[in-house]
Design a protein around this motif. Structure first.
Motif, PDB file in Angstrom:
ATOM      1  N   ILE A   1     -52.863 -50.140   8.905  1.00  0.00           N
ATOM      2  CA  ILE A   1     -52.622 -49.773  10.778  1.00  0.00           C
ATOM      3  C   ILE A   1     -53.295 -47.467  10.911  1.00  0.00           C
TER       4      ILE A   1
ATOM      5  N   ASN B   1     -56.586 -47.671  12.661  1.00  0.00           N
ATOM      6  CA  ASN B   1     -56.735 -46.949  14.436  1.00  0.00           C
ATOM      7  C   ASN B   1     -56.647 -45.827  14.490  1.00  0.00           C
TER       8      ASN B   1
ATOM      9  N   TRP C   1     -54.497 -41.820  17.520  1.00  0.00           N
ATOM     10  CA  TRP C   1     -53.367 -42.917  17.977  1.00  0.00           C
ATOM     11  C   TRP C   1     -51.958 -42.246  17.284  1.00  0.00           C
TER      12      TRP C   1
ATOM     13  N   PHE D   1     -39.351 -44.236   9.745  1.00  0.00           N
ATOM     14  CA  PHE D   1     -39.277 -45.487   9.865  1.00  0.00           C
ATOM     15  C   PHE D   1     -40.210 -46.064   8.066  1.00  0.00           C
TER      16      PHE D   1
ATOM     17  N   ALA E   1     -42.970 -58.900   4.091  1.00  0.00           N
ATOM     18  CA  ALA E   1     -43.155 -59.895   5.888  1.00  0.00           C
ATOM     19  C   ALA E   1     -43.839 -58.923   6.483  1.00  0.00           C
ATOM     20  N   GLN E   2     -44.840 -57.904   6.522  1.00  0.00           N
ATOM     21  CA  GLN E   2     -45.992 -56.979   7.131  1.00  0.00           C
ATOM     22  C   GLN E   2     -46.517 -58.244   7.267  1.00  0.00           C
TER      23      GLN E   2
ATOM     24  N   VAL F   1     -47.234 -61.404   9.229  1.00  0.00           N
ATOM     25  CA  VAL F   1     -46.868 -62.405  10.187  1.00  0.00           C
ATOM     26  C   VAL F   1     -46.993 -63.894   9.868  1.00  0.00           C
TER      27      VAL F   1
ATOM     28  N   GLU G   1     -45.793 -65.121  16.764  1.00  0.00           N
ATOM     29  CA  GLU G   1     -45.799 -64.440  16.007  1.00  0.00           C
ATOM     30  C   GLU G   1     -44.514 -63.973  15.092  1.00  0.00           C
TER      31      GLU G   1
ATOM     32  N   LEU H   1     -41.780 -63.496  11.499  1.00  0.00           N
ATOM     33  CA  LEU H   1     -41.217 -62.401  10.122  1.00  0.00           C
ATOM     34  C   LEU H   1     -40.438 -63.700   9.508  1.00  0.00           C
TER      35      LEU H   1
ATOM     36  N   ARG I   1     -53.374 -55.612  17.463  1.00  0.00           N
ATOM     37  CA  ARG I   1     -52.498 -56.641  16.879  1.00  0.00           C
ATOM     38  C   ARG I   1     -51.366 -56.117  16.041  1.00  0.00           C
ATOM     39  N   LYS I   2     -51.925 -55.265  15.565  1.00  0.00           N
ATOM     40  CA  LYS I   2     -50.885 -54.157  14.298  1.00  0.00           C
ATOM     41  C   LYS I   2     -50.195 -53.446  15.067  1.00  0.00           C
ATOM     42  N   LEU I   3     -50.004 -53.478  16.389  1.00  0.00           N
ATOM     43  CA  LEU I   3     -49.564 -52.627  17.169  1.00  0.00           C
ATOM     44  C   LEU I   3     -47.884 -53.948  16.972  1.00  0.00           C
ATOM     45  N   ILE I   4     -48.527 -54.725  17.515  1.00  0.00           N
ATOM     46  CA  ILE I   4     -47.185 -55.826  17.761  1.00  0.00           C
ATOM     47  C   ILE I   4     -46.992 -56.625  16.401  1.00  0.00           C
ATOM     48  N   ILE I   5     -47.814 -56.524  15.567  1.00  0.00           N
ATOM     49  CA  ILE I   5     -47.121 -56.245  13.862  1.00  0.00           C
ATOM     50  C   ILE I   5     -46.065 -55.499  13.710  1.00  0.00           C
ATOM     51  N   LEU I   6     -46.253 -54.121  14.551  1.00  0.00           N
ATOM     52  CA  LEU I   6     -45.325 -53.186  14.096  1.00  0.00           C
ATOM     53  C   LEU I   6     -44.370 -53.589  14.694  1.00  0.00           C
TER      54      LEU I   6
ATOM     55  N   LEU J   1     -42.984 -55.874  15.317  1.00  0.00           N
ATOM     56  CA  LEU J   1     -42.057 -57.161  14.937  1.00  0.00           C
ATOM     57  C   LEU J   1     -41.234 -56.927  14.350  1.00  0.00           C
ATOM     58  N   VAL J   2     -41.989 -56.229  12.805  1.00  0.00           N
ATOM     59  CA  VAL J   2     -41.404 -55.722  11.733  1.00  0.00           C
ATOM     60  C   VAL J   2     -40.063 -54.425  12.109  1.00  0.00           C
TER      61      VAL J   2
END
Lengths: 741, 253
Positions: free
Chosen positions: A10, A14, A18, A30, A43-44, A46, A86, A88, B2-7, B9-10
Motif C-alpha cells: 500500500i 500510495n 500519504w 500496527f 487475511a490481508q 479480502v 468486503e 475477512l 480500496r487499499k485504505l478500506i482493506i487496511l 477492515l484489517v
C-alpha cells in the motif's frame, strides 16, 4: 504475502506523502504488532461478494439489506440494485437478502481469498406481510382479530344470542339450530359430537338446563373469556374424541386494573370483580350470578306452565400467578347449579318434568415460554356433574366424574415451520341409577319400567404431533397424526389429518382438508347389561374444500364438505342382553356460505348452510334422515351504531323443518314446518368517571310473534300427538351492566 | 482507496469479532437517534438494516424486533409525508408483524404494545375509513401498555400523541394531550434506563407539547417548549426547521 507485505505494498502504491501526512504512528504500531508477533495471515486480501438485486421483472431494487448471518457485515443496494461486501471471513457462509415486501432469501456462498463472488439475486414479492396465515378449515369468524371466532363483545351484541356463546355461534354456518336451545349440532353431527374445551380442560357437561339436545344456555359466561375458537370440521390433530366439531375457549388472564362489574336484568343479578393483588404478578377474578325467571315470565306470560320456575346460580373464582415474565399459573373454578320444574304433556301422560343439576369444573393450568421459544401449556382438571331428573315413570340419578391431564407444546422452529405436539390422559367415571320406561313414548307412572344401574369408568389417553409449514409464500399446510387409546375394549385409533391452503392472490385462498376422526361411545351404550362394552369407537372421515375472499372490510367464505360415518351404535332388537352393535353408519354433506361485512357504523354477516344428514343409528334401523337433518339454515345478523353511544342489532333466522317420525318404524319420514324468527336488541353506552361505564340494554325476542313448532310428542301407538311450540311468543328483556374502575 | 478500506477492515476486524450484542445495540440506537434528529430516511434505513443484521445473530430477538419495528414506524411516517402509500403500508405491516413476534417472546414489555398502538394509528392516517376498525384496536394496545408500564415515559408520550390526533368528543383533544405529555415529560426527566433499552422521545415530547400550546393559543409557552426540545437535542431538525419557523410565521402579523 503477509500483512507486512500488504502494508508495504500500500505504501509503495500510495507514496510516502500519504504515509507522512496521515496515519504514520498508527500504522507503525500496527506493523510492529504483527512483526513482533510473527503472525502470518492470509487475511490481508479480502474476499469480495458483490452483485445485483432485482425484482421478478428484472428491475433493480434499492435499499435491499444484504448481509452475512454470522456477523453484521453487510451492505444496502444502491439505486441500480448493486451491492459490494468486503469481508475477512472465508469459507462457506450464508448471505441473507432482505427487503420489505419481498420474501427473504438465504444464499450459501463460498468466500475465498482474493476471489470475487458476483451474484444476481431475484426477489419474489411477498404476499404475506402481516402474519403467518392459519388454515384451520371450517373456522368461520365474526371477530376482527385473526385466530378468533368471536369476542365477548360479538356475543353480547348479537341479537337473539341472549349473551350466550353457543347461541352466538349458532348464527355461523355449519351449526344447525334444532330447537330453541343452545345445542351445538355441527354439520350433520349429534350435539355430543362437538368437544367443548376451556383452557385445555374438557367441559363434559357444558350446558345449563341440560337436555337431550344440549341445554338451554352454555355454562361459561362470555365475560369470563379472552378468546374463542370454533371449527366445524376437518380440525387439527390437537383435538381428539370428537366426531364433528371443536369449541376451544380461553379464559381471561391477569387483570390489568381493579374493576367491579354489576349487572341487573329481568331474570338475573350478577356481581364480579377483577383484583390485581400484585400488579402483573398476582391477580384475582371472581363473579357470581343468580338467575330467577319469575320476573321474566311475569312480564312475558307463561308462569302457569311451571311447577318450579327455572332458577340457577353460577360462580367463578380464578387466581392467576405470574411467577416470571415467561410463565404463569392459573387456578380456576366454575360452578353452576340449576333447577327446573316444567309441565309435561303427552297424549298418555300429563305431569311435571323436574330436574336439578350441579356442575363444577376445577382447572389448574400452567403456561411457560422457554428461552428457546417453546410454549408449554399443561392443565389438570376435574369436572364433577350430578343431575337428578324425574318425569312420570322416568327417574334418573346421573353423576359423572371426569379427570383430565393435558399438555400441549408449541415450537416455532423457523419462520415457516411450527411444530405442535401434546398428550392428554383422562378418566371418566359414570354412575346412572334409576328407572326408565320400557317404551320411551309411554311415561305414565304405572307403565312398565326397567331398573337401571350403570357404574362405568373408562381411561383414555391421546397423543398428537403436528406441523404447520409455509412451503412457499402461497402454499401452506398443516399435517398431523393423532393416536388415541381407550381401555376396557382396548381400542387404539390412529387419525392422520391434513389441510392445504393455496393463496391465489393476496385476498383469495383455496383450502382443502381431510382427516380421520374417532369418538368413544357414550357410557350408557357400553353398559354391560343394557349396552355393549365391546362397542367400537365411532368413526367419521371429513373431506372439505373451501374458498375464501378476504379484505379489510369484507370476508366471504364458501365450503363444501362430505363426511362418512361408521361404527355408530345401532340397536339390536332381537338380543335382550347386548342392545347395541357397532353396525350403524351414515353420511353428511353440504355447503356453508358466509359473508361478513364491516362498513362505518354498520356491520354484520349472512350465513347459509345446506345440509343432508342420513344415518342408520340407534333405533333408526335403516338409513334415514337424522333428527337434525335440517336442509336449509339461513341467518342474517345486522349491527349498527346510532351515534357514538347507541347500537342496534337485528338477527333473522330461517330454518327448514326438521324431520320427525309420524308412525311406527317410519323414522323421520315427515318434516315440521319451517322456523322463522326475528330478534332485536339495543344497547346504550354511557361512560363516567375515569374509565367506568354503564350499559343499558333491551331486547325483543321473536319480534314477529311466530309460534314455531319444534316437535311432536306421540302416544305409543302414534295415534295421538301433542305439539311442542316456542317457549315464548314475542318477549322482552332489559337490564343494565355497570363496570366501575 | 480500496487499499485504505482493506487496511481499515484489517484493523477493525479484531474489534468487530470481539463486539458484543450490547455494543451492536448501542451502535444501532445511535444510528436511530441520528436519523431521527436529521429526519433522514436513508440513515433510518441504515439503522434498520443494522438491527436486521444483529437480529440474525439470534440473541435478544424480542428487543431487536422492537427496534426494527421502531425504525419501521419512523420510516412509515417519512413515507406517509411523501404520500407513498404502498411503502407506508409495507413498513406498518412489517412493524406490526415484528411487534407481534416480540410480544410472543416478551409479553411484559409495555413499549411493544404502545408502538403497536402507534402503528395502528398510522393505519388510520392512511385509511381514515378504516378508523372504526383500527381505532378500538389501537386503544386496546395502548391500554395494555399503560397497564404494563404506568411510569414509562414513552407510553405516556404515545398516549399524548394519540390524544392530540383524537377529536375531543372521542375522548382526545389538545387539552388532554397537553396534560398527558406533561406527565410524559416529568417521567422522561427522571428516567434511568439501561443502555440497551429504548430511550427515545424526550425532545419530541416537548415538540408535541409545544404544538398543543400553539393550538390552545399560547405561543409563548409553545416557543419555550420548542426551545427546551432543542436544549435536549440541538440537532432536532423537526423542531429546528419546521416547528420553530412555523411559530415565527404564526407570530408575524
Amino acid at each position: 504475502m503477509n500483512i507486512l507485505g500488504a502494508v508495504i505494498n500500500i505504501w509503495q502504491r500510495n507514496g510516502f506523502d500519504w504515509y507522512r501526512n496521515s496515519h504514520c504512528p498508527f500504522i507503525a504500531i500496527f506493523c510492529a504488532f504483527f512483526i513482533c508477533s510473527g503472525t502470518q495471515l492470509e487475511a490481508q486480501q479480502v474476499g469480495i461478494v458483490s452483485g445485483r438485486v432485482v425484482d421478478e421483472g428484472g428491475n433493480p431494487l434499492q435499499y435491499v439489506n444484504v448481509f452475512f448471518t454470522d456477523g453484521i457485515e453487510g451492505a444496502m443496494t444502491d439505486e441500480n440494485g448493486r451491492f459490494v461486501i468486503e469481508t475477512l471471513r472465508f469459507g462457506e457462509r450464508t448471505l441473507r437478502v432482505s427487503h420489505i415486501g419481498y420474501e427473504q432469501k438465504d444464499i450459501e456462498v463460498i468466500v475465498s481469498v482474493a476471489r470475487l463472488v458476483d451474484l444476481t439475486i431475484q426477489m419474489e414479492e411477498s404476499l404475506i406481510e402481516m402474519e403467518t396465515i392459519t388454515i384451520s378449515a371450517s373456522s368461520f369468524t365474526m371477530a376482527d382479530e385473526e385466530g378468533q371466532t368471536l369476542t365477548s363483545m360479538d356475543v353480547v351484541t348479537t341479537a337473539g344470542a341472549s349473551a350466550d356463546i353457543f347461541r352466538a355461534i349458532q348464527t355461523l354456518p355449519g351449526v344447525t339450530q334444532v330447537d330453541e336451545g343452545a345445542g351445538m349440532f355441527v354439520r350433520g353431527g349429534d350435539v355430543s359430537e362437538t368437544v367443548i374445551l376451556l383452557d385445555q380442560a374438557t367441559l363434559s357437561h357444558p350446558y345449563r338446563y341440560e337436555s337431550d339436545t344440549g341445554g338451554y344456555f352454555g355454562m361459561i359466561s362470555p365475560f369470563l373469556l379472552s378468546g374463542t375458537y370454533f371449527s366445524s370440521g376437518a380440525f387439527s390433530a390437537k383435538y381428539g374424541n370428537a366426531l364433528s366439531g371443536v369449541l376451544a375457549m380461553e379464559s381471561l388472564g391477569m387483570p390489568d386494573a381493579r374493576a367491579l362489574q354489576v349487572s341487573m336484568g329481568l331474570a338475573a343479578l350478577s356481581l364480579g370483580a377483577d383484583v390485581p393483588v400484585m400488579p402483573n404478578k398476582l391477580g384475582l377474578r371472581f363473579s357470581g350470578n343468580y338467575s330467577n325467571t319469575r320476573p321474566l315470565f311475569w312480564v312475558n306470560g307463561g308462569l302457569d306452565r311451571f311447577e318450579e320456575l327455572p332458577v340457577s346460580g353460577d360462580g367463578n373464582l380464578s387466581v392467576i400467578y405470574r411467577y416470571s415474565p415467561q410463565g404463569k399459573l392459573k387456578l380456576s373454578n366454575y360452578f353452576n347449579q340449576d333447577d327446573i320444574g316444567v309441565g309435561y304433556q303427552s297424549p298418555e301422560f300429563e305431569g311435571t318434568f323436574v330436574s336439578g343439576t350441579d356442575n363444577l369444573l376445577s382447572n389448574m393450568q400452567w403456561q411457560h415460554v422457554s428461552s428457546r421459544d417453546f410454549l408449554l401449556k399443561s392443565s389438570l382438571s376435574r369436572n364433577l356433574f350430578h343431575q337428578e331428573l324425574e318425569v312420570g315413570s322416568l327417574a334418573l340419578n346421573i353423576s359423572d366424574k371426569f379427570l383430565k391431564w393435558r399438555t400441549d407444546i408449541v415450537y416455532p422452529a423457523t419462520d415457516r415451520l411450527k411444530i405442535n405436539s401434546g398428550f392428554e390422559a383422562d378418566r371418566l367415571a359414570t354412575n346412572i341409577s334409576g328407572s326408565v320406561p320400557e317404551d320411551e313414548n309411554d311415561l305414565s307412572p304405572d307403565g312398565p319400567v326397567r331398573t337401571l344401574t350403570t357404574d362405568y369408568s373408562t381411561h383414555h389417553a391421546g397423543l398428537y404431533l403436528e406441523s404447520e409449514v409455509n412451503i412457499t409464500p402461497r402454499l401452506f399446510t398443516i399435517g398431523g397424526l393423532r393416536v388415541d387409546y381407550l381401555d376396557g375394549s382396548n381400542d387404539l385409533t390412529v387419525d392422520p389429518r391434513i389441510s392445504l391452503g393455496y393463496r391465489v392472490t393476496d385476498t383469495q385462498i383455496i383450502k382443502l382438508a381431510t382427516g380421520l376422526y374417532h369418538q368413544y361411545p357414550k357410557a350408557q351404550f357400553r353398559d354391560a347389561e343394557y349396552g355393549n362394552p365391546d362397542l367400537e369407537p365411532l368413526y367419521a372421515g371429513h373431506y372439505v374444500a373451501g374458498y375464501e375472499l378476504k379484505s379489510e372490510l369484507t370476508n366471504f367464505k364458501m365450503e363444501l364438505y362430505y363426511k362418512d360415518y361408521s361404527n355408530l351404535p345401532l340397536e339390536v332388537p332381537e338380543d335382550s342382553v347386548i342392545n347395541y352393535s357397532s353396525d350403524g353408519y351414515g353420511y353428511a354433506y353440504g355447503a356453508d356460505v358466509f359473508l361478513k361485512g364491516n362498513l362505518p357504523f354498520i356491520g354484520g354477516w349472512i350465513s347459509y348452510s345446506y345440509l343432508i344428514s342420513e344415518r342408520e343409528e340407534l333405533d333408526h334401523l335403516r338409513l334415514v334422515p337424522t333428527d337434525y337433518d335440517i336442509r336449509h339454515n339461513y341467518t342474517a345478523a345486522l349491527k349498527t351504531r346510532i351515534g357514538m353511544s347507541n347500537s342496534l342489532s337485528l338477527t333473522y333466522r330461517y330454518t327448514s323443518g326438521k324431520p320427525y317420525t309420524p308412525a311406527l318404524e317410519k323414522w323421520n319420514a315427515a318434516r315440521l314446518p319451517p322456523i322463522q324468527r326475528l330478534d332485536m336488541s339495543w344497547s346504550h353506552f354511557r361512560p363516567f368517571g375515569d374509565g367506568s361505564f354503564i350499559v343499558f340494554y333491551g331486547a325483543v325476542s321473536n319480534l314477529l310473534d311466530r309460534q314455531n313448532i319444534y316437535g311432536y310428542l306421540y302416544s305409543s301407538n302414534y295415534r295421538e300427538r301433542t305439539v311442542l311450540r316456542s317457549t315464548f311468543g314475542r318477549s322482552y328483556y332489559f337490564g343494565l351492566t355497570a363496570v366501575i374502575m | 482507496m480500496r487499499k485504505l478500506i482493506i487496511l481499515g477492515l484489517v484493523l477493525l476486524a479484531p474489534c468487530l469479532w470481539g463486539q458484543t450484542l450490547g455494543e451492536y445495540v448501542v451502535q444501532g440506537k445511535e444510528k436511530i437517534a441520528s436519523a431521527v434528529s436529521s429526519w433522514d430516511k436513508d440513515k433510518m434505513l441504515s439503522a434498520r438494516a443494522h438491527f436486521e443484521r444483529v437480529l440474525a445473530l439470534g440473541e435478544k430477538e424480542w428487543l431487536l424486533n422492537y427496534y426494527i419495528a421502531y425504525c419501521d414506524y419512523r420510516l412509515a411516517t417519512y413515507a406517509l409525508s411523501e404520500e407513498d402509500k404502498k411503502s407506508t403500508m409495507g413498513f406498518i405491516n412489517d412493524g406490526l408483524a415484528r411487534l407481534k413476534r416480540s410480544i410472543q417472546q416478551n409479553s411484559e414489555f409495555a413499549e411493544s404494545y404502545a408502538l403497536m398502538s402507534s402503528l395502528y394509528g398510522l393505519k388510520i392516517n392512511l385509511r381514515p375509513w378504516a378508523g372504526f376498525l383500527y381505532g378500538p384496536r389501537s386503544g386496546r394496545y395502548l391500554a395494555t401498555a399503560l397497564a404494563l408500564g404506568p411510569s414509562n415515559p414513552r407510553v405516556h408520550y404515545i398516549q399524548g400523541m394519540s390524544s392530540f390526533h383524537t377529536p375531543e368528543r372521542f375522548g382526545g383533544g389538545k387539552k388532554k394531550a397537553k396534560s398527558v405529555l406533561e406527565e410524559a415529560i416529568m417521567l422522561f426527566s427522571s428516567e434511568d434506563v439501561s443502555p440497551l433499552m429504548p430511550d427515545w422521545g424526550y425532545s419530541e415530547a416537548y415538540g408535541w407539547l409545544g404544538l398543543c400550546e400553539l393550538d390552545l393559543g399560547d405561543t409563548t409557552s409553545a416557543k419555550l417548549h420548542f426551545d427546551k426540545a432543542l436544549d435536549i437535542d440541538p440537532e432536532n431538525n423537526w423542531v429546528k426547521y419546521r416547528l420553530l419557523p412555523g411559530l415565527d410565521s404564526n407570530e408575524s402579523p
